[in-house]
Structure formats: C-alpha cells, structure tokens
Design an enzyme around this catalytic site. Structure first.
Site, short mmCIF file in Angstrom:
data_model
loop_
_atom_site.label_atom_id
_atom_site.label_comp_id
_atom_site.label_asym_id
_atom_site.label_seq_id
_atom_site.Cartn_x
_atom_site.Cartn_y
_atom_site.Cartn_z
CG ASP A 14 -0.59 -1.92 5.95
OD1 ASP A 14 0.19 -1.46 5.10
OD2 ASP A 14 -0.21 -2.60 6.93
CG HIS A 42 -0.10 5.45 0.06
ND1 HIS A 42 -0.49 5.06 1.32
CD2 HIS A 42 0.18 6.77 0.15
CE1 HIS A 42 -0.44 6.10 2.13
NE2 HIS A 42 -0.04 7.15 1.44
#
Length: 416
Positions: A14, A42
């Site tokens: 992340d 994403h």
C-alpha cells in the site's frame, strides 16, 4: 537490447506504487506484473476518476502502453474479467501468461477456513485465496491459465484433484464445488480470456531484443515477502525485485533501474509485527489524513512512523537505485514527526532487522513539522523543515529520494 525498469514496494504494501507506475508508464511501451493476486490493489486518481486496479497492470491507463501479466501471478478469472470491464479496446494491449496459475472460488473458501481455525493466531489474510492457490502451485497440483485452452485436459485434472482432496475439504468444513458447475464456469472464463493467453516469456524476450521500454511492477511490499518479510505474517509470493525475474522469465541482466516505493510514514494491514506503529491519536490522525483503508478489503490500516531500519533492509534486498517517497502531504500540520532510527532488541540497540521483529522496540528521533506540502511540484517549493526531513531520510537509508509525491493527483509529483 533494452533493460527493464522495476518498481517495488519497500514497506508492508500500500505504498502508492500505482501512482508511480501510472506516472512512469507514460514513457514505457510495456508494463508487466510479476507476482501476487487480487489481494493487493492500486488506487490511481486521474482528474475526477478513481481507478482501483488489482490484477491488470497500471499501464492500462496509458492507451499507448501494452500490459503483461506474468507467470508469477495467481489469477482469479472471475475478478480479472470484472476488472477488464472498466476498460475498452484491451485486445492487442493485454497479454496473460499461459503459465500463470488459476485462483478458483474454493481457494478463497479454504483461506477463510484456515483463518477461522487459527483463531487469535490468524495471519489476517484478505481471505481471497492467494495462499491456497500458491500452495497448490508449489504442491504441483494447481491449474494454469494455458489449460483453459484445453478444456478436456483441464476437466480430467480438476476431477482428479477433487477426488484426491475430498478428505481435506471435509476436515476443514469446506464444501467441495460441484464439478460440472465449476467446469461450466471455467468454460465461460475461457471464452473471454482465450484471446489474451499466450507464452509471455517468449514475448518478454522478444520485446527486450527489440529495445522496447519496459516497466515491471510488483505487488505488496518487501516486508510481506515470503522469505524476507515478517514471516509467517507475510504473503505467499516473492515481492522483492528478484521475483521479477522468476515471475516473468527474465534474467538478472535484463533488469535496469530499480525504484523503491515508500510512504513518508508507515502502514500495515492485518496482523504481524509493526515496530513503529502508533496506537494513539497521532496514528489515528495519519489514518484519517491518508485515507488509510484497504483498496481490496476496506479494512482500516495500522499506521505509524517511518521505519528507517526496515527501509535500509528493503533497499539492500532490492538493490534500489532511487526511492519514490509517497504521501508527504499526509504529514502536513504535524508539530513533530518521528522516525524509527534503531531498535532495542534483547537489551541492546541494533540497526538491522533481526530474525523476528515481534520483540523489538522502536528508538525514535524527532523532526520539526511543517504547515503545507500538498500540491508542491518542485523540491524548492517545499518548506525548509520538509526538505530537511527528506534529506535526513536519504542519509539514513543511503539512497536518494528521486521522486516525491505531494497528493494523489498525477501532476503533484516532484522529480529530482
């Protein structure tokens, strides 16, 4: 012959790889995914549109770029097809490895059952079935995308698999799929995916020989790597730069510049060691400012301060040439910003990542905060305290911060 540029996460996933891949994809001919499944995501913001990508490489947002999903990926056909529906004209722009393993619904059922059985020892997986799919691959009983092109062979393999594994399903309390229904489901996937399935290893060799500009993207982050992460609280694939070779059929000489992605602070999803986690108000503030909720699960992410010890480890493991420092603007308004500069371990101060991070305590150094970096596009436009923070991080990790992101917007990026 060209060399492939590589993007890799340096923390617990992340980190913001999607924005940097999207940024760099504008100047590359091919964007190639080498590992992971749809457990990672994403998020890319372009204008007023937000895209959440889980399996399709981020180059899909550049109409001139072609996209490759390599053999190191485990692919859920159902979720991949759903993701494809966001985009038009993918034919000729998307290539799926015939050696990539198929993730099926029963993998998710097994994943969730295992987590329930572990109780308070659960790893905190996304429950998407990634671990069981990779487990089948390593046990040599998995199914590969290329088998979708040979339905009769696939059917016989699936029937044999269920016969062999019925006791396992029963022991875990998982209902075994109805074979005919599953084969019909797979036939539907075949009709959609068949035009995209090919030998991507041969494709990769061809485009390298043709001097194409190639960008390789991983999933998740170094500290979740099956070998180099906080085992067993890790993913089931190789997330470090070396995985790009095995996951796409490349050799080490094919790899060019390695860009590592890291937030200006740290986050983690799920259970496992997180030395610089802030359990108080400042951790909550980081979460709110950074909108730190999982792309895949929606779970709130655990938040804490930049860990320079873990970062040095990640930089060395990956052979990083430059770091892209993401979400600097999330630290805007803090009076004081902490950095973990060492660990206390077994009564001693250490500056490396030990065998087990569970028992380390962070040693912090504090830096003065700043008012605003959001939207800055030049290094000199940053407040002096923000510049000092970045330069201090560079010295600690031994690598230049060549890219700095100051908002989710594509344009708000500093190139040094």
């Amino acid at each position: 012959m060209s060399k492939a540029d590589l993007i890799v996460g340096l923390q617990w996933g992340d980190e913001g790889k999607g924005k940097i891949v999207d940024h760099m994809a504008q100047t590359h001919d091919y964007v190639c995914r080498f590992a992971g499944g749809h457990n990672a995501g994403h998020t890319i913001v372009i204008g007023d549109k937000t895209y959440a990508l889980h399996l399709i490489p981020s180059g899909v947002l550049n109409p001139k770029a072609k996209n490759v999903v390599g053999n190191g990926v485990v692919l859920s056909p159902k979720d991949f097809i759903k993701e494809m529906e966001q985009f038009d004209n993918l034919e000729g722009r998307l290539f799926l490895s015939d050696k990539a393993h198929i993730l099926l619904p029963y993998h998710a059922d097994i994943d969730q059952a295992r987590e329930r059985m572990k109780g308070d020892k659960a790893i905190g997986t996304t429950g998407k079935g990634i671990g069981p799919a990779y487990g089948d691959k390593v046990a040599r009983v998995g199914h590969r995308l290329g088998e979708l092109l040979h339905p009769e062979k696939l059917a016989s393999k699936i029937i044999a698999f269920f016969e062999m594994n019925k006791p396992v399903f029963d022991a875990m309390g998982v209902e075994m799929p109805e074979t005919v229904a599953l084969l019909e489901e797979l036939e539907g996937y075949r009709k959609v995916l068949a035009p995209y399935i090919c030998d991507t290893t041969q494709l990769m060799w061809k485009i390298i020989d043709e001097d194409k500009r190639i960008l390789l993207e991983g999933a998740q982050g170094t500290m979740l790597d099956i070998d180099h992460g906080t085992y067993p609280y890790v993913t089931s694939s190789t997330t470090v730069s070396a995985g790009a070779c095995s996951g796409l059929g490349l050799n080490p000489k094919d790899i060019g510049k390695v860009t590592g992605i890291a937030k200006a602070y740290c986050t983690r999803v799920g259970n496992g060691p997180f030395p610089s986690e802030d359990m108080g108000k400042e951790g909550d503030r980081l979460r709110e400012n950074g909108h730190e909720f999982g792309t895949t699960t929606g779970r709130p992410r655990r938040c804490g301060w930049f860990d320079a010890v873990a970062m040095r480890h990640a930089v060395r493991v990956n052979g990083v040439d430059q770091v892209a420092l993401m979400k600097l603007d999330v630290l805007d308004g803090f009076d004081e910003i902490k950095v973990c500069v060492a660990y206390e371990f077994e009564g001693k101060e250490i500056d490396y990542v030990p065998y087990d991070l569970e028992d380390v305590k962070p040693i912090y150094k504090s830096f003065p905060g700043w008012e605003k970096t959001e939207g800055a596009r030049e290094f000199d436009a940053l407040p002096e305290t923000a510049k000092s923070y970045i330069l201090a991080l560079e010295e600690m990790i031994g690598t230049k911060m060549g890219i700095i992101s100051t908002s989710p917007e594509r344009e708000d990026t500093i190139i040094r």
